[in-house]
Design a protein around this motif. Structure first.
Motif, PDB file in Angstrom:
ATOM      1  N   TRP A  50       0.894  -1.165  -0.059  1.00  0.00           N
ATOM      2  CA  TRP A  50      -0.054  -0.195   0.102  1.00  0.00           C
ATOM      3  C   TRP A  50       0.657   0.862  -0.206  1.00  0.00           C
ATOM      4  CZ3 TRP A  50      -4.921   1.993   0.414  1.00  0.00           C
ATOM      5  CH2 TRP A  50      -5.886   1.182   0.042  1.00  0.00           C
ATOM      6  N   LEU A  76      -8.604   1.500  -6.520  1.00  0.00           N
ATOM      7  CA  LEU A  76      -8.751   1.112  -6.048  1.00  0.00           C
ATOM      8  C   LEU A  76     -10.562   0.531  -6.341  1.00  0.00           C
ATOM      9  CD1 LEU A  76      -9.649   2.728  -2.585  1.00  0.00           C
ATOM     10  CD2 LEU A  76      -8.653   0.325  -3.135  1.00  0.00           C
ATOM     11  N   TYR A 134      -7.503  -2.683  -9.243  1.00  0.00           N
ATOM     12  CA  TYR A 134      -5.824  -2.646  -9.361  1.00  0.00           C
ATOM     13  C   TYR A 134      -5.490  -3.391 -10.907  1.00  0.00           C
ATOM     14  CZ  TYR A 134      -6.742  -2.750  -4.164  1.00  0.00           C
ATOM     15  OH  TYR A 134      -7.596  -2.934  -3.520  1.00  0.00           O
ATOM     16  N   LEU A 143     -16.982  -0.398  -3.935  1.00  0.00           N
ATOM     17  CA  LEU A 143     -16.170  -1.141  -2.683  1.00  0.00           C
ATOM     18  C   LEU A 143     -16.958  -1.892  -1.944  1.00  0.00           C
ATOM     19  CD1 LEU A 143     -13.375   0.772  -1.236  1.00  0.00           C
ATOM     20  CD2 LEU A 143     -12.739  -1.237  -2.262  1.00  0.00           C
ATOM     21  N   LEU A 144     -18.307  -1.497  -1.967  1.00  0.00           N
ATOM     22  CA  LEU A 144     -19.057  -1.976  -0.596  1.00  0.00           C
ATOM     23  C   LEU A 144     -20.034  -3.398  -1.668  1.00  0.00           C
ATOM     24  CD1 LEU A 144     -20.508   0.558   1.682  1.00  0.00           C
ATOM     25  CD2 LEU A 144     -19.004  -1.059   2.074  1.00  0.00           C
ATOM     26  N   GLY A 146     -18.275  -6.298  -1.911  1.00  0.00           N
ATOM     27  CA  GLY A 146     -17.926  -6.947  -0.771  1.00  0.00           C
ATOM     28  C   GLY A 146     -19.041  -7.580  -0.146  1.00  0.00           C
ATOM     29  N   TRP A 147     -20.522  -7.063  -1.089  1.00  0.00           N
ATOM     30  CA  TRP A 147     -21.495  -7.653  -0.317  1.00  0.00           C
ATOM     31  C   TRP A 147     -22.109  -8.587  -1.972  1.00  0.00           C
ATOM     32  CZ3 TRP A 147     -25.889  -6.858  -4.657  1.00  0.00           C
ATOM     33  CH2 TRP A 147     -27.018  -8.183  -3.633  1.00  0.00           C
ATOM     34  N   ARG A 155     -20.003 -11.635  -0.834  1.00  0.00           N
ATOM     35  CA  ARG A 155     -20.179 -12.957   0.482  1.00  0.00           C
ATOM     36  C   ARG A 155     -21.491 -13.649   0.348  1.00  0.00           C
ATOM     37  NH1 ARG A 155     -22.387 -10.768   5.941  1.00  0.00           N
ATOM     38  NH2 ARG A 155     -24.271 -12.044   5.997  1.00  0.00           N
ATOM     39  N   ARG A 204     -20.233 -16.575  -0.918  1.00  0.00           N
ATOM     40  CA  ARG A 204     -19.950 -17.465  -0.128  1.00  0.00           C
ATOM     41  C   ARG A 204     -20.890 -18.064   0.365  1.00  0.00           C
ATOM     42  NH1 ARG A 204     -16.567 -13.225   1.477  1.00  0.00           N
ATOM     43  NH2 ARG A 204     -17.775 -11.951   2.755  1.00  0.00           N
ATOM     44  N   VAL A 228     -19.196   2.511   9.253  1.00  0.00           N
ATOM     45  CA  VAL A 228     -18.795   1.872   8.348  1.00  0.00           C
ATOM     46  C   VAL A 228     -17.458   0.628   7.187  1.00  0.00           C
ATOM     47  CG1 VAL A 228     -18.679   2.739   5.951  1.00  0.00           C
ATOM     48  CG2 VAL A 228     -20.441   4.404   6.875  1.00  0.00           C
ATOM     49  N   PHE A 276     -18.224  -2.267   9.235  1.00  0.00           N
ATOM     50  CA  PHE A 276     -19.118  -3.523   8.713  1.00  0.00           C
ATOM     51  C   PHE A 276     -18.431  -3.844   7.288  1.00  0.00           C
ATOM     52  CE2 PHE A 276     -22.155  -3.057   5.168  1.00  0.00           C
ATOM     53  CZ  PHE A 276     -23.761  -3.978   5.656  1.00  0.00           C
ATOM     54  N   ALA A 277     -18.502  -3.177   7.047  1.00  0.00           N
ATOM     55  CA  ALA A 277     -17.615  -3.633   5.758  1.00  0.00           C
ATOM     56  C   ALA A 277     -16.506  -4.510   6.100  1.00  0.00           C
ATOM     57  CB  ALA A 277     -16.734  -2.285   5.043  1.00  0.00           C
ATOM     58  N   GLU A 284     -18.537  -7.943   7.576  1.00  0.00           N
ATOM     59  CA  GLU A 284     -19.930  -8.825   6.857  1.00  0.00           C
ATOM     60  C   GLU A 284     -18.723  -8.671   5.729  1.00  0.00           C
ATOM     61  OE1 GLU A 284     -21.845  -8.918   8.459  1.00  0.00           O
ATOM     62  OE2 GLU A 284     -21.869  -7.889  10.573  1.00  0.00           O
ATOM     63  N   PHE A 285     -18.487  -7.907   5.019  1.00  0.00           N
ATOM     64  CA  PHE A 285     -17.808  -8.474   3.863  1.00  0.00           C
ATOM     65  C   PHE A 285     -16.713  -8.429   3.982  1.00  0.00           C
ATOM     66  CE2 PHE A 285     -21.284  -4.793   2.066  1.00  0.00           C
ATOM     67  CZ  PHE A 285     -22.320  -6.048   2.143  1.00  0.00           C
ATOM     68  N   ARG A 286     -16.150  -8.244   4.473  1.00  0.00           N
ATOM     69  CA  ARG A 286     -14.686  -8.936   4.240  1.00  0.00           C
ATOM     70  C   ARG A 286     -13.545  -7.709   3.711  1.00  0.00           C
ATOM     71  NH1 ARG A 286     -14.604 -15.607   3.810  1.00  0.00           N
ATOM     72  NH2 ARG A 286     -16.470 -16.055   5.630  1.00  0.00           N
ATOM     73  N   LEU A 287     -13.847  -6.573   3.486  1.00  0.00           N
ATOM     74  CA  LEU A 287     -13.239  -5.722   2.833  1.00  0.00           C
ATOM     75  C   LEU A 287     -11.978  -5.178   3.453  1.00  0.00           C
ATOM     76  CD1 LEU A 287     -16.449  -3.594   1.363  1.00  0.00           C
ATOM     77  CD2 LEU A 287     -14.580  -5.179   0.112  1.00  0.00           C
ATOM     78  N   ALA A 308      -8.323   0.182   2.516  1.00  0.00           N
ATOM     79  CA  ALA A 308      -9.185   0.264   1.652  1.00  0.00           C
ATOM     80  C   ALA A 308      -9.957   1.019   1.634  1.00  0.00           C
ATOM     81  CB  ALA A 308      -9.806  -0.383   0.668  1.00  0.00           C
TER      82      ALA A 308
END
Lengths: 353, 321, 245
Positions: free
Chosen positions: A81, A283, A287, A332-333, A336-337, A340, A343, B81, B84-85, B88-91, B95
Motif C-alpha cells: 500500500w 481501488l 488494481y 467497494l461495498l 464485498g456484498w 459474501r 460465499r 462503515v 461493517f465492511a 460483513e464483507f471482509r473488505l 481501503a
C-alpha cells in the motif's frame, strides 16, 4: 474465451449497481445545495470537454493522475500500500525544480534532465520507504505517510527559505522557471504532448510489464503469496524493493510533469492530491492498469468540470470529490456484498453435497 | 533563540495541555479501536467532518452539548462503515478507511460552506474551585475548560479500563488473538463493532474540540492533517493510552514552540509540525529492532515503554468457518 | 533397485533456529536414493531441521555438505540451485501462490531465458503436466480451487525433473489413501536417478512403509535411529515420547 468474458461480465454486473447509487447521492447533494441537476451536468461536461482548450486542460489533469495510477498499480501488484506515492510525486517535483533552477544548458537538455531528476528523486524517496519497510519492518502505510509529510515540509522550507522569490518569501511558490524550459505546449492550448505521452507510455508500459514479462509475474507472485513465491525461488525482498523503486520513479515523473508542464515553479501544494486521488482510481479499477487509465480520465473530467461548477453555479468544487468518494465506496461495498453472496452460495452447495 | 526556560513556563505548559486536548480524544479513541483489532484509517476526514457538523449544530441550535453529540455520532457512523465492511464483507479496512477519509474531507468542505468563519459558541473556561489555586499543578490542570478535564479523565479511565478490567481484557483479546478469544466465548465481532463506534465517537469529539474550542470556528481544511498526525501518535504511543497521551503533549509542545519561534526563525517554525512523522518512523524502526524486541518482551517499566507491537489481529477480519 | 552409493547429504553437529524453535548438534548422513524419515512430536525439531537443511533458517553451528560440497553458508536459493527441493506442509500458504493459475506457476518455475514470457509455450507445458500428474484442473485453474490431493499433485508437477535432495513436511497429510499412494509412487520413482528424500510425518505407518531409516527427534535433538524393517510401531511410538531403551 467466451466463458471468461461472460464470467467477467457476471462479476462486473453487481458492481454496476454502485453507479446509480453514487448518482443518487450526487443528486441528493445537488438538491441540498439547491442546484438544478441537468444544468449542473451540462456545465460539468462543458467545463471539462466543452472546447479544445478544456479538453486539453482535462488531459493535463489526466497525465499526472495516470502516472500516479501506474505507480500505484506496480506497488499494489507487489501487495504493498504505497500511500507514500504523494510524497514521491513531491520528491520528483523538488528534484526537477532543482535542475530547472541550477542547470544552464540548451532547453531540451534541461527538460530531459528535469525528467531524469524527477524520476531519480521519486525513486530515491520510495527507495527510502522500501528500506524502512523491507529492512526496518516499518509498515509502508505509516512510513509512506510520514515521508509524504516530510517531503511536504521540505517543499515549504525550500519555498520560504533557500528558493524564495527574489525579495519576498511567499507560500505562492518559487520564481517561475525560465520560459524556454517550460514543457512545450500544442499551439494555443495548454496541453503538453510530452506530459500526455509520458502518461500513455507509463500505462502501456506497466500493462506490458505485468502481463508479458517474468519480472511482472514474479512481482504478482510476491504480492499474492510472499512465502510461496519465495519457496518457488523468487527473491521476494529484492522484488519488493524493485516495486518501491519503480513506483517511485513513475510518481517522480508525475512530479516533474507537474512542475515542468503545469505550475512552471515549485508550489507548496505541488502534488495537488494526485497521489491520493490515484489510490481512489486504482481501488475503483480493482488494481488493473487497463481499467485505471479510462477511470482516471473520468475522474479528470469530474475534477475539471467541478471547477466550472464553482465559477458558474457557486457550487463548492469539493462536490466532484464527494461524488468520486461515494462512487468508490459504493463499488467497494457492492463488490464485498457480491463476494459474501458467493460465499453463502458455496456454503449452501457444500451443505447439500 | 528565546530563552527555553521562559518558554516552558507554567503558563506555556497549560497552553500545551489545552492545545493538545482534541488530539488526546482522537488518539485515545483510535487506540481503543485498534486495540480491538480494527484500523480506522478515516481519522483525518472524520475529524474534519465532525469539526464541521459539531460547529454547525452548535451554531444553529446554540447548544454546545448538542454540537459535541452530533460530532460524536457522525464520526462513530463513519467508523461503523469500516467495521461493517470488514466484518460483513471482509473488505480491506485500509481501503475502506482511506476512501472514507477523502470522502468525509470533501463532504466537510461541501456541506460546511455556509459556516465558514462565523463567530460561534465555544467551550467556556471553568476553573475547579480550590484546586486551581494549587501551585504549578493548579494552572496547568485545574484552570482549564471542561473539555480538558474530560480528556484527563479519559486518559486515566482508558488506561484503567484497558488493562485493569474484565471487559478491557476481552477487548484486547479480540484484537490480539481473535480466534482464541472466540474459542473462549468472547463475541469478537460484536466487540469490534462496539469499540470501533466508541473510538469513532471519541474521534468526533476530538474534531469538535477543534471547532468549538481550540480553533473556535470552522473553515475549509481547518483541521486537515490532524487525523494523520493522530494516527502517527497512536503508533508512537505503542497502543498504550498513557504513552499516546504523552505523544499528544509532545506534539502540543512542538506546535507552541513553532508559534514562539515564528518571528525569529520562520522557516524552522513552518517545518516543526512535521516532526511527529519522522519521530513516528524512528519509533517504528527502533521498536522493530530484534534486540529492542527482546528487551520489550521482558516485563517491567522498560518493557512497557519499548513495547511497540501492534495488536496481533489488527486490520484482519475475523470469521468462523 | 534404487541407486545406493555415495553420500548425498552429510550433516555434522548442526545447530539452527532461534528462541524455542531450535535444533542442537544434529549429525546425519543420507545416501543417494535413500529415504529417511523424521519422527517426533509436533515441535520436536523436525520442521526446524528440514528448514535448516533447505537453507531457510540460518545455521548457528555445524556443517552441511551436499554431494561433497560445503553448502553451510548458502541460503535457500543457492541450495535450490544445487538441487535441494523443499515441499512445505502448508500447500496454499507456502507451496502455491493463491490467485496465480497453473500456467502461471509453470511460467514462474520454468527455466526460460529472456525477459518476456512465452505464454503459449507455458500453457502447452501446463496442459502436458496436468495430464502427466493427473491434476484435476485446467491450465487456468487457481490452486485454491483444487482439492488437497490435486494441490499436492501440482506441487509434484512443479518439482524440477532431477532434484538431488527432496525435503518434505507431511507429504500426504489430508490426502485420501489412493492419492497418498500415488504421490509416493511418483516420489519413489525418482530414487532411480539417485534423488534422496528426508521427510517428516506424524503418520507412523507412512514412516514405517516408505523409509529406509527413521530418525527420532526429541526436543531439538536426534535421540535415536531405527531400522524401519525391524522395528514395530509400538517401539517407535515409545521413542517419540522420549523413552529411550
Amino acid at each position: 474465451m467466451i466463458t471468461r468474458a461472460a464470467e467477467t461480465l457476471g462479476t462486473l454486473a453487481p458492481r454496476l449497481i454502485a453507479v446509480p447509487v453514487a448518482l443518487a447521492v450526487g443528486l441528493l447533494l445537488l438538491w441540498v445545495a439547491d442546484a438544478p441537476p441537468l444544468q449542473t451536468l451540462r456545465l460539468l461536461i462543458e467545463g471539462s470537454l466543452g472546447s479544445q482548450q478544456r479538453i486539453g486542460d482535462t488531459l493535463m489533469v489526466w497525465a499526472p493522475l495516470a502516472l500516479a495510477c501506474a505507480a500505484l498499480v506496480v506497488t499494489f501488484t507487489a501487495g504493498l500500500w504505497n500511500i507514500g506515492v504523494e510524497g514521491q510525486i513531491v520528491a520528483g517535483a523538488i528534484a526537477a525544480t532543482w535542475v530547472a533552477r541550477e542547470l544552464s544548458a540548451p532547453p531540451a537538455v534541461v527538460m530531459a534532465s528535469m525528467l531524469v531528476a524527477g524520476t531519480a528523486g521519486g525513486a530515491a524517496w520510495a527507495g527510502l520507504l522500501g528500506v524502512l519497510n523491507v529492512r526496518g519492518g516499518v509498515h509502508e502505510i505509516f512510513g509512506g505517510l510520514g515521508l509524504t509529510f516530510v517531503a511536504t515540509g521540505a517543499v515549504i522550507y525550500l519555498v520560504l527559505g533557500p528558493w524564495k522569490r527574489a525579495g519576498v518569501a511567499s507560500t505562492s511558490g518559487t520564481d517561475l522557471f525560465p520560459r524556454e524550459v517550460w514543457f512545450p505546449t500544442m499551439a494555443a492550448l495548454r496541453v503538453s504532448p510530452l506530459a500526455v505521452g509520458l502518461g500513455v507510455i507509463a500505462v502501456v508500459g506497466v500493462f506490458l510489464l505485468l502481463r508479458r514479462t517474468r519480472f511482472g509475474l514474479r512481482l504478482r507472485a510476491t504480492g499474492q503469496g510472499r512465502a510461496a513465491a519465495a519457496r518457488l525461488g523468487v527473491p521476494t525482498e529484492r522484488y519488493l524493493m524493485y516495486a518501491f523503486l519503480l513506483s517511485g520513479a513513475l510518481a517522480g515523473i508525475a512530479g516533474a510533469v507537474l512542475v515542468g508542464a503545469q505550475h512552471h515553479k515549485l508550489v507548496p501544494s505541488v502534488s495537488g492530491g494526485y497521489g491520493f486521488l490515484g489510490i481512489l482510481v486504482v481501488l475503483l479499477a480493482s488494481y488493473r492498469i487497463h481499467w485505471a487509465a479510462p477511470i482516471a480520465l473520468f475522474f479528470a473530467i469530474i475534477a475539471n468540470g467541478s471547477v466550472q461548477l464553482q465559477l458558474r453555479l457557486d457550487l463548492h468544487s469539493s462536490l466532484g470529490g464527494v461524488f468520486q468518494g461515494v462512487l468508490v465506496l459504493a463499488v467497494l461495498l457492492a463488490g464485498g456484498w457480491q463476494m459474501r453472496r458467493a460465499r453463502e452460495r458455496d456454503r449452501k452447495a457444500a451443505a447439500r453435497a | 533563540m528565546p530563552d527555553l526556560i521562559t518558554m516552558i513556563s507554567v503558563a506555556t505548559i497549560a497552553t500545551i495541555v489545552a492545545a493538545a486536548t482534541p488530539l488526546v480524544f482522537a488518539v485515545i479513541g483510535e487506540t481503543i479501536t485498534e486495540k480491538a483489532g480494527v484500523v480506522n484509517l478515516s481519522l483525518d476526514g472524520s475529524m474534519l467532518l465532525s469539526a464541521m457538523t459539531g460547529f454547525a449544530v452548535a451554531y444553529t441550535t446554540g447548544s454546545l452539548p448538542l454540537g459535541f453529540l452530533t460530532a460524536a455520532l457522525v464520526s462513530a457512523g463513519i467508523a461503523l462503515v469500516v467495521a461493517f465492511a470488514s466484518i460483513e464483507f471482509r473488505l480491506n479496512q485500509i481501503a475502506v478507511g482511506f476512501v472514507l477519509t477523502l470522502l468525509a474531507a470533501n463532504l466537510s468542505a461541501f456541506l460546511g460552506r455556509d459556516f465558514v468563519r462565523k463567530p460561534g459558541p465555544f467551550v467556556p473556561s471553568m476553573p475547579v474551585p480550590g484546586l486551581s489555586d494549587l501551585p504549578v499543578v493548579g494552572p496547568i490542570l485545574f484552570n482549564q475548560n471542561p473539555l480538558v478535564y474530560a480528556s484527563l479523565l479519559l486518559i486515566a479511565g482508558s488506561f484503567w479500563f484497558l488493562f485493569h478490567t474484565r471487559p478491557g481484557l476481552d477487548l484486547q483479546a479480540a484484537g490480539e488473538r481473535p480466534e482464541a478469544a472466540f474459542a473462549r466465548g468472547i463475541p469478537v465481532n460484536r466487540l469490534r463493532y462496539l469499540y470501533t463506534a466508541l473510538g469513532g465517537a471519541l474521534v468526533g469529539i476530538g474534531g469538535a474540540a477543534f471547532s468549538l474550542d481550540v480553533k473556535a470556528g470552522w473553515a475549509d481544511g481547518h483541521v486537515a492533517n490532524y487525523g494523520w498526525i493522530a494516527l502517527a501518535i497512536v503508533i508512537f504511543g505503542g497502543w498504550h493510552p498513557g504513552r499516546a497521551a504523552l505523544g499528544c503533549y509532545l506534539f502540543g509542545l512542538l506546535q507552541i514552540m513553532a508559534l514562539k519561534l515564528q518571528p525569529e526563525l520562520p522557516n524552522l517554525a513552518q517545518v516543526l509540525p512535521i516532526l511527529p512523522f519522522p519521530m513516528m518512523i524512528m519509533t517504528l524502526v527502533i521498536v522493530n529492532r530484534p534486540a529492542v524486541k527482546r528487551l520489550a518482551a521482558r516485563s517491567g517499566v522498560l518493557g512497557r515503554l519499548l513495547q511497540g507491537e501492534p495488536p496481533g489481529g489488527l486490520g484482519r477480519a475475523f470469521w468462523r468457518e | 533397485m534404487p541407486v545406493r552409493g555415495t553420500a548425498r547429504l552429510r550433516v555434522e553437529s548442526l545447530s539452527a533456529g532461534r528462541e524455542v524453535a531450535t535444533i542442537t548438534g544434529v549429525t546425519l548422513e543420507v545416501a543417494q536414493g535413500e529415504v529417511v524419515g523424521l519422527a517426533g512430536l509436533e515441535g520436536a525439531g523436525q520442521r526446524v531441521l528440514l528448514r535448516a537443511l533447505a537453507g531457510q533458517i540460518p545455521t548457528t553451528a555445524g556443517r552441511v555438505t551436499l554431494d561433497g560440497r560445503d553448502v553451510t553458508a548458502d541460503g535457500y536459493r543457492a541450495r535450490m540451485a544445487a538441487g535441494v527441493h523443499h515441499l512445505p506442509a502448508d500447500r496454499i500458504g507456502e507451496g502455491l501462490v493463491p490467485g496465480l493459475t497453473i500456467t502461471e506457476h509453470i511460467a514462474l518455475t520454468a527455466e526460460q531465458s529472456g525477459a518476456a514470457i512465452d505464454w503459449a509455450a507455458a500453457e502447452r507445458d501446463a496442459a502436458e503436466r496436468i495430464e502427466r500428474f493427473s491434476v484435476r484442473g485446467t491450465p487456468d485453474s487457481v490452486p485454491e480451487s483444487l482439492s488437497g490431493g490435486n494441490q499436492q499433485r501440482l506441487l509434484l508437477a512443479l518439482m524440477p525433473p532431477q532434484p538431488s535432495l527432496v525435503l518434505m513436511e507431511h507429504p500426504t497429510r489430508g490426502l485420501d489413501v489412493e492419492s497418498a499412494a500415488w504421490v509416493w509412487r511418483q516420489l519413489l520413482a525418482r530414487r532411480e536417478d539417485g534423488t534422496a528424500f528426508v521427510f517428516a510425518s506424524a503418520d507412523l505407518d507412512e514412516l514405517m512403509t516408505y523409509c529406509d531409516r527413521i530418525l527420532v527427534c526429541f526436543s531439538g535433538r536426534i535421540i535415536g535411529e531405527v531400522d524401519a524393517a525391524t522395528t514395530s510401531v509400538a517401539e517407535l511410538g515409545l521413542l517419540i515420547g522420549g523413552v529411550t531403551a
